[in-house]
Design an enzyme around this catalytic site. Structure first.
Site, PDB file in Angstrom:
ATOM      1  N   THR A 193       0.821  -1.219   0.000  1.00 13.72           N
ATOM      2  CA  THR A 193       0.000   0.000   0.000  1.00 13.72           C
ATOM      3  C   THR A 193       0.853   1.265   0.000  1.00 13.72           C
ATOM      4  OG1 THR A 193      -1.756   1.195   1.157  1.00 13.72           O
ATOM      5  CG2 THR A 193      -0.237  -0.024   2.530  1.00 13.72           C
ATOM      6  N   ARG A 194       0.248   2.344  -0.550  1.00 17.93           N
ATOM      7  CA  ARG A 194       0.882   3.664  -0.481  1.00 17.93           C
ATOM      8  C   ARG A 194      -0.087   4.678   0.126  1.00 17.93           C
ATOM      9  NH1 ARG A 194      -1.685   5.052  -5.585  1.00 17.93           N
ATOM     10  NH2 ARG A 194      -1.555   7.245  -5.060  1.00 17.93           N
ATOM     11  N   HIS A 198      -7.860   2.194   6.021  1.00 13.26           N
ATOM     12  CA  HIS A 198      -9.125   2.437   6.710  1.00 13.26           C
ATOM     13  C   HIS A 198      -9.774   1.082   6.999  1.00 13.26           C
ATOM     14  CE1 HIS A 198      -8.433   6.601   5.981  1.00 13.26           C
ATOM     15  NE2 HIS A 198      -8.296   6.394   4.673  1.00 13.26           N
ATOM     16  N   HIS A 201      -9.899  -1.684   4.293  1.00 14.69           N
ATOM     17  CA  HIS A 201      -8.624  -2.368   4.032  1.00 14.69           C
ATOM     18  C   HIS A 201      -8.325  -3.376   5.132  1.00 14.69           C
ATOM     19  CE1 HIS A 201      -8.145   1.770   2.334  1.00 14.69           C
ATOM     20  NE2 HIS A 201      -7.927   1.038   1.264  1.00 14.69           N
ATOM     21  N   GLY A 286      -5.203  -5.573  -6.020  1.00 19.47           N
ATOM     22  CA  GLY A 286      -6.539  -4.967  -6.002  1.00 19.47           C
ATOM     23  C   GLY A 286      -6.955  -4.453  -7.360  1.00 19.47           C
ATOM     24  N   ARG A 287      -8.067  -3.709  -7.318  1.00 19.51           N
ATOM     25  CA  ARG A 287      -8.549  -3.043  -8.515  1.00 19.51           C
ATOM     26  C   ARG A 287      -7.576  -1.907  -8.823  1.00 19.51           C
ATOM     27  NH1 ARG A 287     -11.519   1.119  -9.986  1.00 19.51           N
ATOM     28  NH2 ARG A 287     -13.078   0.788 -11.616  1.00 19.51           N
ATOM     29  N   ASP A 288      -7.171  -1.780 -10.087  1.00 17.19           N
ATOM     30  CA  ASP A 288      -6.285  -0.694 -10.509  1.00 17.19           C
ATOM     31  C   ASP A 288      -5.016  -0.624  -9.654  1.00 17.19           C
ATOM     32  OD1 ASP A 288      -5.558   1.419 -12.118  1.00 17.19           O
ATOM     33  OD2 ASP A 288      -6.506   2.931 -10.867  1.00 17.19           O
ATOM     34  N   ALA A 290      -1.481  -0.082  -8.363  1.00 14.86           N
ATOM     35  CA  ALA A 290      -0.419   0.864  -8.750  1.00 14.86           C
ATOM     36  C   ALA A 290      -0.828   1.699  -9.965  1.00 14.86           C
ATOM     37  CB  ALA A 290       0.899   0.141  -9.017  1.00 14.86           C
ATOM     38  N   ARG A 432      15.911  37.387  -9.270  1.00 12.34           N
ATOM     39  CA  ARG A 432      17.142  37.441 -10.071  1.00 12.34           C
ATOM     40  C   ARG A 432      18.205  38.316  -9.391  1.00 12.34           C
ATOM     41  NH1 ARG A 432      17.952  35.236 -15.012  1.00 12.34           N
ATOM     42  NH2 ARG A 432      16.206  33.979 -15.761  1.00 12.34           N
ATOM     43  N   ARG A 446      17.169  29.497 -17.108  1.00 12.74           N
ATOM     44  CA  ARG A 446      15.788  29.793 -16.703  1.00 12.74           C
ATOM     45  C   ARG A 446      15.261  28.650 -15.828  1.00 12.74           C
ATOM     46  NH1 ARG A 446      12.994  33.817 -20.146  1.00 12.74           N
ATOM     47  NH2 ARG A 446      14.268  34.274 -21.968  1.00 12.74           N
ATOM     48  N   ILE A 472       8.554  34.700 -15.318  1.00  7.31           N
ATOM     49  CA  ILE A 472       7.979  34.361 -16.624  1.00  7.31           C
ATOM     50  C   ILE A 472       7.679  32.872 -16.664  1.00  7.31           C
ATOM     51  CG2 ILE A 472       8.389  34.296 -19.106  1.00  7.31           C
ATOM     52  CD1 ILE A 472      10.114  36.766 -18.809  1.00  7.31           C
ATOM     53  N   ALA A 473       8.665  32.042 -16.239  1.00  2.00           N
ATOM     54  CA  ALA A 473       8.533  30.575 -16.203  1.00  2.00           C
ATOM     55  C   ALA A 473       7.960  30.047 -17.520  1.00  2.00           C
ATOM     56  CB  ALA A 473       7.672  30.145 -15.025  1.00  2.00           C
TER      57      ALA A 473
END
Ligand code: PPS
Length: 568
Positions: A193-194, A198, A201, A286-288, A290, A432, A446, A472-473
Site C-alpha cells: 500500500t501507499r 481504513h 482495508h 486490487g482493482r487498478d 499501482a 534574479r 531559466r 515568466i517561467a
C-alpha cells in the site's frame, strides 16, 4: 505455495572487503545518486530485486523493455537503470569502476561499468508504461528528471543507505525470511500500500489472510510513491494504529523502501517478485493496482483488472499466489463490511471515496467511525489541517510586461490585510537580484532559476505560509516540476497572466521589447525565445482591459473557491 524461508543472495561484500573497496573508491569516478536511485540500490543490495546483480546492462534492459525478461530469460518487468548526465558519462569507458554515493557523499557501493548507452526513452515509455504521455508520473520522470545516458553493470554493496526514522520497522528480505521461519509462519499474505489504511482495508486484508489460512504482513512503500500522496511519516503512524485492530500475533508491519513507478500491470508483477524475495507466499492485488491516474486525454492508463490479469498469467514464475482484492463495502443494516459481490439487493451500502475523504479533511468535516478508525483520522487531521490553515503557493506565469508583478503585489497586500498567514513575494526581477544573480536567460539558466523559486516556495508552503511567485517561467515541464515540489506540502495555484504579446509590447514598461526587436537583447521571451502557454492553469487573467484591483480580486475569489482563504 510453499514457504520462502531460505536466505536469498545479497550484493554486500564482507566487512574487510568493504573496508578496502572504500579505500580504493576514493580515487574512482563518483556518482551522487538521486533519491530514486538510492531506493533502487538499497533493494538491489539487500536482495529485494533478486535476481538482479546490479543496474541493468543494455541487453537486459532491451529484454525487460520489450518482453519483461532479462537476457537469460528470467521474468523482470521493470527497468532498473542508472541514469546519469552526459557530462559524467563522457569519457567513462566500460571496464571502469565507479563509486556510488548517497546525497551526503557516503560511498554505498561500487559498480563495475560494463555498458553505457543512450536509451530510446519514448520506446521505454510506450513499452513499460503503455504510453509516451507526460501525464504518467514515471514517464514524466523519465523525460524530465532521469539523465540521458544509462550505465549498467554489477554492484558490490558496501553499506545500506541510512534511515533514521522507524528503524525497528525496516527489514531486509533475509531478516523477514528469518523472522517468518522463527515464528513458524509458513504462509504469509502481503498487502502492498501507499495509502493510509481504513476499515475496509483492514477487513479485506484480514479476510484474505483467513481465507489463505496464512499470516499477514502489511508492507507499505515508504520510498517514493505517487506525487501528492500522504507522506510516509503520517502513514506509518496510521499503520501502527491499525495494527492493533488485528488479532494479536497474526499480523506484522514492515516498511519497504521502494521507489514506485505506478506502472499498473507491470508494477504488480514487479511487486510480486519483490515480495517473494521478502518471504511472501501470497500477494493481494486490487482493482487498478499501482494505477497512475488519468492520461492527458482524461482516461485511465490501464483497465481496472489489467494488473490482476497479468499477475495471474505469470503467477507460477513469480512464485507467489495472487489473492485478488475483494471490493469491500459497508452494509448499514448489518453494521459490517462485506464483499460487494455477495450483497443482496435492497440493503444500504455506504461508501466514502478518496476524493470525498480529502474534501472532508480539508474542510474539517466529520469522518464517520464506520469508515475509519478514530486513531487514523486523528493522525490524518494532524497532518492535514483544514485548507484555510494550510500554506499554499500562487504561481503567476506570463510574458514580460503582462502584469504579473503588479497583480502579484496587489494580491500580497490584500492577503496581508486579511492577516493570518505570513506572505512572501518571489517576484521575477527580485529573485534574479537576490537568488539568481549569476544566471542568464538560456533554457538551462531559466530552469535553474524557476526550480530555485519552486524550492523556496515549497518550503514556505510546507511551513504554513503563502508564497506568491511571479516569474515568466516559460517552460511547461519546469512549471510542473515546481507544482510537484509544492504540492507535497500544500496547494499550488497556477495563474496564467495571459495578456497578449501585442499588448505587452505596446506597454513596453521597461523598454525591453524595443531592445529585443532591435536584437540588442537576445533570447527575449515571446520575441526570440519560446513561451509555452499553460494548458490548464487554475485561473487565467488577461490584464488588457481590466485594472489591477480587479485582477487581484479574481485571484482572491479563486483562492476562496478552493477553500484556501475565507472572504468575509
Ligand atoms: S524566467 O524565464 O522565468 O527565468 O524569467 P524571469 O526570472 O521571470 O526574469 C524575467 C525578467 O527579466 C527581464 N529580462 C528578460 N525577460 C525575458 N527574456 C529575456 N531575455 C530577458 N532579459 C531580461 C525582464 O525584465 C523580466 O521581468 P518581467 O517582470 O517578466 O517583465
Amino acid at each position: 505455495m510453499t514457504e520462502n524461508h531460505n536466505p536469498i543472495p545479497e550484493l554486500y561484500v564482507s566487512p574487510e572487503a568493504a573496508e578496502s573497496l572504500k579505500h580504493d573508491a576514493g580515487n574512482m569516478p563518483s556518482w551522487d545518486l538521486s533519491p530514486r536511485q538510492i531506493c533502487d540500490l538499497e533493494l538491489l543490495m539487500n536482495g529485494g530485486f533478486n535476481p538482479l546483480k546490479g543496474f541493468l546492462t543494455e541487453a537486459d534492459y532491451d529484454g525487460v523493455v520489450e518482453n519483461m525478461r532479462l537476457a537469460d530469460g528470467s521474468l523482470w518487468p521493470m527497468p532498473i537503470t542508472l541514469d546519469v548526465s552526459e557530462k559524467f558519462a563522457e569519457g567513462l569507458e566500460p571496464g571502469t569502476d565507479i563509486a556510488l554515493r548517497d546525497q551526503e557523499g557516503v560511498i554505498l557501493a561500487v559498480m563495475s561499468v560494463t555498458d553505457k548507452w543512450v536509451p530510446n526513452k519514448s520506446r521505454e515509455a510506450e513499452k513499460v508504461f503503455g504510453a509516451d504521455d507526460l501525464a504518467h508520473p514515471a514517464v514524466n520522470y523519465l523525460h524530465n528528471q532521469a539523465g540521458p545516458v544509462y550505465l549498467g553493470g554489477p554492484v558490490k554493496g558496501l553499506q545500506s543507505p541510512t534511515h533514521y526514522d522507524f528503524r525497528g520497522r525496516r527489514n531486509t528480505p533475509n531478516e523477514l525470511r528469518a523472522m517468518f521461519k522463527k515464528l513458524g509462519w509458513r504462509k504469509v499474505v502481503v498487502f502492498q500500500t501507499r495509502n493510509p489504511l481504513h476499515r475496509a482495508h483492514q477487513e479485506l486484508t484480514f479476510r484474505a489472510a483467513r481465507e489463505a489460512q496464512a499470516n499477514l504482513m502489511i508492507h507499505p512503500v515508504v520510498g517514493m510513491t505517487k506525487p501528492g500522496d500522504v507522506d510516509h511519516f503520517t502513514r506509518v503512524r496510521c499503520y501502527e494504529a491499525v495494527l492493533d485492530k488485528y488479532p494479536s500475533s497474526t499480523t506484522t508491519l514492515s516498511l519497504l523502501n521502494l521507489a514506485m513507478r505506478m506502472a499498473g500491470p507491470r508494477e504488480a508483477v514487479w511487486h510480486g517478485l519483490i515480495r517473494r524475495n521478502h518471504g511472501a507466499t501470497h500477494f493481494i492485488v486490487g482493482r487498478d493496482h499501482a494505477g497512475p491516474g488519468k492520461n492527458s486525454a482524461g482516461e485511465d492508463f490501464y483497465g481496472p483488472y489489467d494488473a490482476q490479469e497479468m499477475f495471474r498469467e505469470h503467477e507460477d514464475e513469480i512464485g507467489v499466489k495472487m489473492v485478488d482484492f475483494k471490493h469491500m463495502v459497508y452494509v448499514q443494516e448489518r453494521a459490517q463490511y462485506e464483499p460487494a459481490d455477495e450483497i443482496e439487493e435492497g440493503v444500504t451500502v455506504l461508501n466514502i471515496s478518496g476524493t470525498e475523504l480529502r474534501r472532508r479533511l480539508r474542510e474539517g468535516l466529520d469522518i464517520p467511525e464506520w469508515f475509519s478508525f478514530p486513531e487514523v483520522v486523528k493522525e490524518l487531521r494532524r497532518n492535514s489541517p483544514p485548507r484555510a490553515q494550510q500554506g499554499f503557493t500562487v504561481f503567476f506565469t506570463g510574458l514580460s510586461g503582462s502584469g504579473k508583478s503588479t497583480v502579484a503585489n496587489a494580491l500580497m497586500v490584500k492577503l496581508m490585510e486579511m492577516g493570518g498567514r505570513p506572505v512572501t513575494l518571489l517576484d521575477g526581477d527580485v529573485v534574479r537580484k537576490h537568488l539568481s544573480s549569476e544566471l542568464g536567460f538560456s533554457k538551462e539558466h531559466r530552469d535553474i532559476n524557476i526550480k530555485r523559486i519552486g524550492y523556496v516556495a515549497s518550503e514556505i508552503t510546507k511551513n504554513g505560509g503563502i508564497a506568491i511567485c511571479a516569474p515568466i517561467a516559460p517552460y511547461t515541464a519546469t512549471r510542473r516540476a515546481v507544482r510537484e515540489m509544492v504540492e507535497a506540502g500544500g496547494a499550488f495555484v497556477e495563474i496564467h497572466v495571459a495578456t497578449p504579446i501585442e499588448e505587452c509590447e505596446r506597454r513596453d514598461r521597461k523598454g525591453l521589447y524595443k531592445l529585443a526587436r532591435e536584437g540588442k537583447i537576445k533570447e527575449f521571451t515571446g520575441i526570440s525565445d519560446p513561451y509555452e502557454e499553460p494548458q490548464s492553469p487554475e485561473l487565467r487573467v488577461d490584464t488588457t482591459d481590466i485594472d489591477v484591483d480587479n485582477a487581484a480580486h479574481q485571484v482572491l475569489l479563486k483562492l476562496e473557491q478552493m477553500g484556501l482563504i475565507g472572504l468575509k
